[in-house]
Design a protein around this motif. Sequence first.
Motif: not given
Length: 126
Positions: A75-87
């Motif tokens: 939601r904050m627009g940080d797709t790379n960090a989001s993908r890492a967290a979801l991984t």
Amino acid sequence: MRYATLITLTATSVAADCPEGQDYTAQIAALVAQMQVAPDERAARALSGQMWEIWLDAPDALAQGMLQEGVALLRMGDTNASRAALTELIDYCPEYAEGYNQRAFAAFLSGDFEGALIDLDRAIVL
């Protein structure tokens, strides 16, 4: 980010301990049946919201925190960090479909359509 570090350290130390999530098959089937005869869009949206509450119910508190972190980063627009967290969530709970679904959305938003399709396929299987 202190929270993210705690989740990472905790998930690494208990990676084999993800419990099986609750089976919501009957509840989802009932909501789908209600949605099919919903009198209007507003009623259908309310039912859709109930489905999302079910899908976003992770197997345990650790997984729930990881999911919430991944969604918040997205939601904050940080797709790379989001993908890492979801991984990390997927590594911890590989049978939790919503982890793959949310990571697919992050991949899609970052332009990785192939990665998104791979994760969507896995979410559908689960």
